[in-house]
Design a protein around this motif. Structure first.
Motif, PDB file in Angstrom:
ATOM      1  N   THR A   1      -6.945   8.889   0.046  1.00 47.45           N
ATOM      2  CA  THR A   1      -6.545   7.791  -0.833  1.00 47.45           C
ATOM      3  C   THR A   1      -5.371   6.994  -0.261  1.00 47.45           C
ATOM      4  OG1 THR A   1      -7.203   9.250  -2.655  1.00 47.45           O
ATOM      5  CG2 THR A   1      -6.082   7.233  -3.255  1.00 47.45           C
ATOM      6  N   LEU A   2      -4.628   7.574   0.682  1.00 48.21           N
ATOM      7  CA  LEU A   2      -3.531   6.840   1.307  1.00 48.21           C
ATOM      8  C   LEU A   2      -4.064   5.619   2.046  1.00 48.21           C
ATOM      9  CD1 LEU A   2      -1.484   9.788   2.892  1.00 48.21           C
ATOM     10  CD2 LEU A   2      -0.838   8.442   0.876  1.00 48.21           C
ATOM     11  N   ASP A   3      -3.283   4.541   2.054  1.00 54.51           N
ATOM     12  CA  ASP A   3      -3.636   3.364   2.854  1.00 54.51           C
ATOM     13  C   ASP A   3      -3.245   3.562   4.314  1.00 54.51           C
ATOM     14  OD1 ASP A   3      -4.573   1.380   0.755  1.00 54.51           O
ATOM     15  OD2 ASP A   3      -2.641   1.976  -0.065  1.00 54.51           O
ATOM     16  N   THR A   4      -2.135   4.254   4.535  1.00 51.95           N
ATOM     17  CA  THR A   4      -1.636   4.515   5.886  1.00 51.95           C
ATOM     18  C   THR A   4      -1.050   5.925   5.908  1.00 51.95           C
ATOM     19  OG1 THR A   4      -1.033   2.171   6.098  1.00 51.95           O
ATOM     20  CG2 THR A   4      -0.115   3.675   7.734  1.00 51.95           C
ATOM     21  N   ALA A   5      -1.194   6.601   7.048  1.00 50.43           N
ATOM     22  CA  ALA A   5      -0.619   7.945   7.180  1.00 50.43           C
ATOM     23  C   ALA A   5       0.205   8.028   8.458  1.00 50.43           C
ATOM     24  CB  ALA A   5      -1.710   9.005   7.191  1.00 50.43           C
ATOM     25  N   TRP A   6       1.427   8.538   8.326  1.00 50.76           N
ATOM     26  CA  TRP A   6       2.297   8.849   9.468  1.00 50.76           C
ATOM     27  C   TRP A   6       2.433  10.372   9.509  1.00 50.76           C
ATOM     28  CZ3 TRP A   6       7.271   5.319   9.610  1.00 50.76           C
ATOM     29  CH2 TRP A   6       6.888   3.988   9.767  1.00 50.76           C
TER      30      TRP A   6
ATOM     31  N   GLY B   1       0.811  -1.210   0.000  1.00 49.19           N
ATOM     32  CA  GLY B   1       0.000   0.000   0.000  1.00 49.19           C
ATOM     33  C   GLY B   1       0.843   1.258   0.000  1.00 49.19           C
ATOM     34  N   VAL B   2       0.169   2.400  -0.121  1.00 49.20           N
ATOM     35  CA  VAL B   2       0.840   3.703  -0.127  1.00 49.20           C
ATOM     36  C   VAL B   2       0.703   4.341   1.254  1.00 49.20           C
ATOM     37  CG1 VAL B   2       0.952   5.989  -1.174  1.00 49.20           C
ATOM     38  CG2 VAL B   2       0.351   4.013  -2.578  1.00 49.20           C
ATOM     39  N   VAL B   3       1.820   4.742   1.825  1.00 46.48           N
ATOM     40  CA  VAL B   3       1.831   5.390   3.138  1.00 46.48           C
ATOM     41  C   VAL B   3       2.394   6.801   2.971  1.00 46.48           C
ATOM     42  CG1 VAL B   3       4.052   4.312   3.667  1.00 46.48           C
ATOM     43  CG2 VAL B   3       2.711   5.290   5.506  1.00 46.48           C
ATOM     44  N   GLY B   4       1.780   7.754   3.639  1.00 44.69           N
ATOM     45  CA  GLY B   4       2.274   9.120   3.600  1.00 44.69           C
ATOM     46  C   GLY B   4       3.039   9.447   4.873  1.00 44.69           C
ATOM     47  N   LEU B   5       4.273   9.920   4.745  1.00 40.32           N
ATOM     48  CA  LEU B   5       5.046  10.453   5.869  1.00 40.32           C
ATOM     49  C   LEU B   5       4.964  11.969   5.756  1.00 40.32           C
ATOM     50  CD1 LEU B   5       6.975  10.379   8.255  1.00 40.32           C
ATOM     51  CD2 LEU B   5       8.868  10.017   6.650  1.00 40.32           C
ATOM     52  N   ILE B   6       4.188  12.588   6.655  1.00 40.68           N
ATOM     53  CA  ILE B   6       3.775  13.974   6.457  1.00 40.68           C
ATOM     54  C   ILE B   6       4.132  14.807   7.685  1.00 40.68           C
ATOM     55  CG2 ILE B   6       1.813  15.468   5.874  1.00 40.68           C
ATOM     56  CD1 ILE B   6       0.384  12.851   4.936  1.00 40.68           C
TER      57      ILE B   6
ATOM     58  N   GLN C   1       4.746  14.816  18.343  1.00 40.78           N
ATOM     59  CA  GLN C   1       3.652  13.855  18.369  1.00 40.78           C
ATOM     60  C   GLN C   1       3.670  13.093  17.046  1.00 40.78           C
ATOM     61  OE1 GLN C   1      -0.334  14.778  19.855  1.00 40.78           O
ATOM     62  NE2 GLN C   1       0.406  16.833  20.323  1.00 40.78           N
ATOM     63  N   PHE C   2       3.568  11.781  17.141  1.00 36.99           N
ATOM     64  CA  PHE C   2       3.626  10.920  15.958  1.00 36.99           C
ATOM     65  C   PHE C   2       2.287  10.202  15.850  1.00 36.99           C
ATOM     66  CE2 PHE C   2       5.677   6.966  13.940  1.00 36.99           C
ATOM     67  CZ  PHE C   2       5.611   7.513  12.668  1.00 36.99           C
ATOM     68  N   HIS C   3       1.484  10.619  14.864  1.00 35.71           N
ATOM     69  CA  HIS C   3       0.148  10.055  14.672  1.00 35.71           C
ATOM     70  C   HIS C   3       0.213   9.009  13.560  1.00 35.71           C
ATOM     71  CE1 HIS C   3      -1.683  13.446  16.946  1.00 35.71           C
ATOM     72  NE2 HIS C   3      -0.693  14.134  16.403  1.00 35.71           N
ATOM     73  N   ILE C   4      -0.356   7.835  13.806  1.00 37.99           N
ATOM     74  CA  ILE C   4      -0.395   6.769  12.813  1.00 37.99           C
ATOM     75  C   ILE C   4      -1.839   6.318  12.656  1.00 37.99           C
ATOM     76  CG2 ILE C   4       0.417   4.461  12.183  1.00 37.99           C
ATOM     77  CD1 ILE C   4       2.799   4.944  14.049  1.00 37.99           C
ATOM     78  N   THR C   5      -2.307   6.296  11.424  1.00 37.23           N
ATOM     79  CA  THR C   5      -3.660   5.827  11.169  1.00 37.23           C
ATOM     80  C   THR C   5      -3.678   5.148   9.809  1.00 37.23           C
ATOM     81  OG1 THR C   5      -5.998   6.472  11.133  1.00 37.23           O
ATOM     82  CG2 THR C   5      -4.449   7.969  10.073  1.00 37.23           C
ATOM     83  N   GLY C   6      -4.640   4.271   9.593  1.00 42.46           N
ATOM     84  CA  GLY C   6      -4.708   3.560   8.315  1.00 42.46           C
ATOM     85  C   GLY C   6      -5.944   2.707   8.191  1.00 42.46           C
TER      86      GLY C   6
ATOM     87  N   GLN D   1      -4.488  -0.430  13.661  1.00 42.83           N
ATOM     88  CA  GLN D   1      -4.965   0.315  14.824  1.00 42.83           C
ATOM     89  C   GLN D   1      -4.372   1.720  14.810  1.00 42.83           C
ATOM     90  OE1 GLN D   1      -4.172  -1.715  18.522  1.00 42.83           O
ATOM     91  NE2 GLN D   1      -4.165   0.183  19.693  1.00 42.83           N
ATOM     92  N   GLU D   2      -5.123   2.691  15.334  1.00 43.07           N
ATOM     93  CA  GLU D   2      -4.609   4.066  15.368  1.00 43.07           C
ATOM     94  C   GLU D   2      -3.673   4.234  16.563  1.00 43.07           C
ATOM     95  OE1 GLU D   2      -6.464   8.568  15.413  1.00 43.07           O
ATOM     96  OE2 GLU D   2      -7.463   6.968  14.305  1.00 43.07           O
ATOM     97  N   TYR D   3      -2.543   4.903  16.329  1.00 45.39           N
ATOM     98  CA  TYR D   3      -1.562   5.151  17.388  1.00 45.39           C
ATOM     99  C   TYR D   3      -1.289   6.653  17.486  1.00 45.39           C
ATOM    100  CZ  TYR D   3      -0.531   0.151  17.469  1.00 45.39           C
ATOM    101  OH  TYR D   3      -0.629  -1.218  17.591  1.00 45.39           O
ATOM    102  N   ASN D   4      -1.038   7.100  18.715  1.00 43.57           N
ATOM    103  CA  ASN D   4      -0.658   8.487  18.971  1.00 43.57           C
ATOM    104  C   ASN D   4       0.468   8.436  19.998  1.00 43.57           C
ATOM    105  OD1 ASN D   4      -0.504  11.223  19.220  1.00 43.57           O
ATOM    106  ND2 ASN D   4      -2.547  11.513  20.072  1.00 43.57           N
ATOM    107  N   VAL D   5       1.697   8.556  19.514  1.00 44.78           N
ATOM    108  CA  VAL D   5       2.854   8.368  20.385  1.00 44.78           C
ATOM    109  C   VAL D   5       3.743   9.603  20.355  1.00 44.78           C
ATOM    110  CG1 VAL D   5       2.792   5.876  20.001  1.00 44.78           C
ATOM    111  CG2 VAL D   5       4.280   7.285  18.590  1.00 44.78           C
ATOM    112  N   VAL D   6       4.694   9.621  21.264  1.00 42.13           N
ATOM    113  CA  VAL D   6       5.659  10.718  21.338  1.00 42.13           C
ATOM    114  C   VAL D   6       7.022  10.179  20.924  1.00 42.13           C
ATOM    115  CG1 VAL D   6       6.807  12.368  22.854  1.00 42.13           C
ATOM    116  CG2 VAL D   6       4.369  11.898  23.135  1.00 42.13           C
TER     117      VAL D   6
END
Length: 624
Positions: free
Chosen positions: A465-470, A296-301, A482-487, A491-496
């Motif tokens: 349209t992204l499959d996963t977003a960082w 899949g396509v992941v965005g590092l934003i 803050q590092f947000h991960i969703t897809g 599972q959604e993650y919100n880490v430091v």
């Protein structure tokens, strides 16, 4: 139900050696099968701890028992409606029945008949022995249960032992090898069957043997087939330049299928809920456990200058070496990094910082702006496809940045969706993950109270349209983010995370809730209000009563006194009441006439003791 690992180990224990295989459907609706590079020399021959992905069994002398397979198509598999099942039935009536043997059913209703062939006989892979009947022999393979194609799996329809091929089977398998037995039987055991001098003629003859017009194959489909044939059968394989110069011109002499206006779209197939329930779907594969799926396509934003490129580079190196990333396990794969902002100097310097004198992995590849990397609408997809066709082990690709790859474009939802979809099509075709490095919108990013996903540059079409977003959310000048991960599938993650300026790597610090709790606890422990209340109880273990002003007066005895209004002090005491209770401090609030009093005591003291024995800062206070 047996797991993929159980199936894989069972095949290996029975002398059937295996490889991973990637099955997709191309734009013309045909099944495409892709193998790891040099797969024949890297067959798995010992049991595995864990197996993920589809399974292919090497046929012929690629396994211990010289097991070859008759591959029989059903009418639903062939666009021309040819029925291989009828061909097999007719053959057996005329030449003798096959012995009972192990049979697998394909997702399209075809059959795979497994037979043991004498070791001194070499069966070469052949197509169209009969209408709709192929054979898989030396230097070939067959997709095995429980592999999945189009959400349906291959499955065994019986559990009979693999039978010895009788005369009827052998005659069919060798039907197109008449007159070539001496040549075939003299082939070397290492299966390197077509050496220098015969490779071009072999591949050109393969083009001539196929009826591509009736099969509705395009020129690119033929080239893909010949590349696969070259990789599997030629030793050494011809280079892409040699294929273009010596082999592919033969395609121009073929009658190719041309799409007509009368062609109809492929019919859709209904699936019942029960079929879906009974279907086997392989588990999600990971590049980084929990954070990054394999495909899949992941965005590092993030904001400009937020060290996203360091994160992407570190991730490529970690995956290439199989080392941990942000505290998570990675799964070792070849990686490719498109640095479209730099020449070779910058990624070299950054890589050396991250590696810290460790040896660089030889399975991490870099392409920089020094080369003529095309934009997404002007040849990039073709360039990337060419790389992946020649380097099947590459599973993770970084494109830094998406903005440079796309070029200047107007703000348009449909354009954004289509650009990301082009990359998703590559991911699907090659079963790879593509990470695009992208920016926050500066104007929208100034709203600190808004949704972080609204900060992404461009329309919502990119994020949608992204499959996963960082998402890396960091204040300028800070190292803490803050590092947000969703897809879609995770599972959604919100880490430091924290950027270590010594190692030039991002490091995991904890979840956002953990870090917020640590921050609040630290503020509580060092707050003059907390220290004063504890100080009062140390002086008056029997208990103490007073107003907010009395508490402020007591704080003068400490190095840092309370310097807030009485109202703020009252709210702070209420806020800390639960934390103080956990440390054995009980606080009760009583309203008397125009004043509010706080009764501070140890939780070990009885309520009666607190009421009658406490020292009062105000004499003769009546009970409420």
């Amino acid at each position: 139900m047996s797991s993929l690992t159980d199936y894989a180990n069972n095949y290996i224990k029975n002398g059937l050696y295996i490889t991973q295989v990637y099955i997709n459907t191309n734009s013309e609706g045909y099944k495409t099968v892709n193998f790891p590079k040099n797969w024949l020399n890297n067959l798995r021959k010992t049991t595995v701890q864990n197996w993920s992905g589809n399974i292919a069994i090497a046929t012929g002398h690629g396994n211990d028992c010289n097991v070859c397979v008759l591959d029989v198509d059903s009418p639903s598999h062939r666009k021309d409606g040819v029925n291989g099942l009828e061909s097999i039935e007719k053959w057996q009536k005329e030449h003798g029945a096959f012995p009972d043997t192990r049979i697998a059913e394909t997702p399209t209703g075809g059959r795979h008949y497994y037979f043991k062939v004498p070791q001194d006989i070499h069966i070469k892979r052949g197509s169209n022995l009969l209408p709709g009947v192929d054979v898989q022999g030396d230097k070939a393979c067959v997709i095995a249960p429980p592999s999945v194609y189009n959400s349906k799996r291959y499955k065994w329809i019986n559990h009979t032992k693999i039978a010895e091929a009788n005369d009827s089977v052998l005659e069919l398998m060798r039907l197109k090898q008449k007159g070539r037995d001496e040549e075939v039987s003299s082939l070397p055991q290492d299966l390197n069957m077509i050496s220098e001098g015969g490779r071009t003629n072999y591949l050109v003859s393969m083009i001539g043997q196929q009826n591509f017009a009736s099969n509705k194959a395009s020129k690119e489909s033929i080239k893909a087939m010949i590349r696969a044939e070259n990789e599997m059968y030629c030793n050494p394989p011809l280079s892409e330049e040699e294929l273009e110069r010596q082999v592919f011109p033969a395609i121009d002499n073929l009658p190719l299928y041309e799409k007509k206006e009368t062609d109809h779209p492929q019919k859709l197939t209904l699936m019942s809920s029960k079929e879906l329930q009974d279907m086997y779907i392989p588990p999600l594969e990971w590049l980084v456990d929990d954070y990054l799926p394999l495909s899949g396509v992941v965005g590092l934003i993030g904001s400009p200058k937020s060290r996203k490129s360091f994160m992407a580079l570190d991730l490529c190196l970690a995956l290439a070496k199989g080392t941990k990333f942000l505290g998570k396990n990675t799964h070792k794969h070849d990686t490719l990094y498109f640095d479209l902002e730099s020449g070779l100097r910058r990624p070299k310097e950054r890589q050396e910082m991250i590696l810290a004198r460790q040896e660089a992995p030889d399975n991490f590849y870099i392409i920089t702006s020094d080369q003529d990397v095309k934009q997404i609408d002007n040849g990039f997809i073709e360039q990337l496809t060419d790389i992946l066709e020649k380097n099947r082990n590459i599973q993770f690709i970084v494109i830094d940045t998406l903005g440079i790859l796309r070029g200047a474009k107007k703000l348009d939802y449909t354009i954004d969706v289509n650009d990301v979809k082009k990359l998703k099509d590559v991911c699907t075709k090659f079963n790879v993950c593509i990470m695009v490095v992208h920016h926050f919108n500066k104007a929208r990013g100034s709203d600190k109270n808004g949704d972080i996903f609204d900060k992404i540059s461009g329309t919502n079409g990119i994020f949608g349209t992204l499959d996963t977003a960082w998402l890396v959310d960091i204040e300028r000048g800070s190292t803490i983010a803050q590092f947000h991960i969703t897809g879609r599938d995770i599972q959604e993650y919100n880490v430091v995370i924290d950027f270590n300026e010594q190692t030039m790597k991002w490091e995991y610090r904890g979840t956002w809730s953990e870090m917020e709790e640590a921050r609040v606890q630290n503020a509580y422990e060092n707050d003059p209000v907390t220290l004063t209340i504890k100080h009062i109880l140390e002086k008056h273990p029997e208990g103490w009563t007073g107003t907010t002003q009395d508490i402020k007066d007591q704080s003068i005895e400490l190095p840092k006194s309370i310097n807030v209004t009485n109202a703020v002090l009252g709210r702070t005491i209420s806020q800390y009441k639960v934390r103080l209770a956990k440390e054995g401090v009980d606080i009760k609030r009583e309203r008397r006439r125009s004043n509010t009093y706080y009764i501070i005591s140890s939780t070990s003291a009885t309520s009666s003791t607190s009421a009658t024995s406490s020292t009062s800062a105000t004499d003769n206070m009546d009970s409420m």
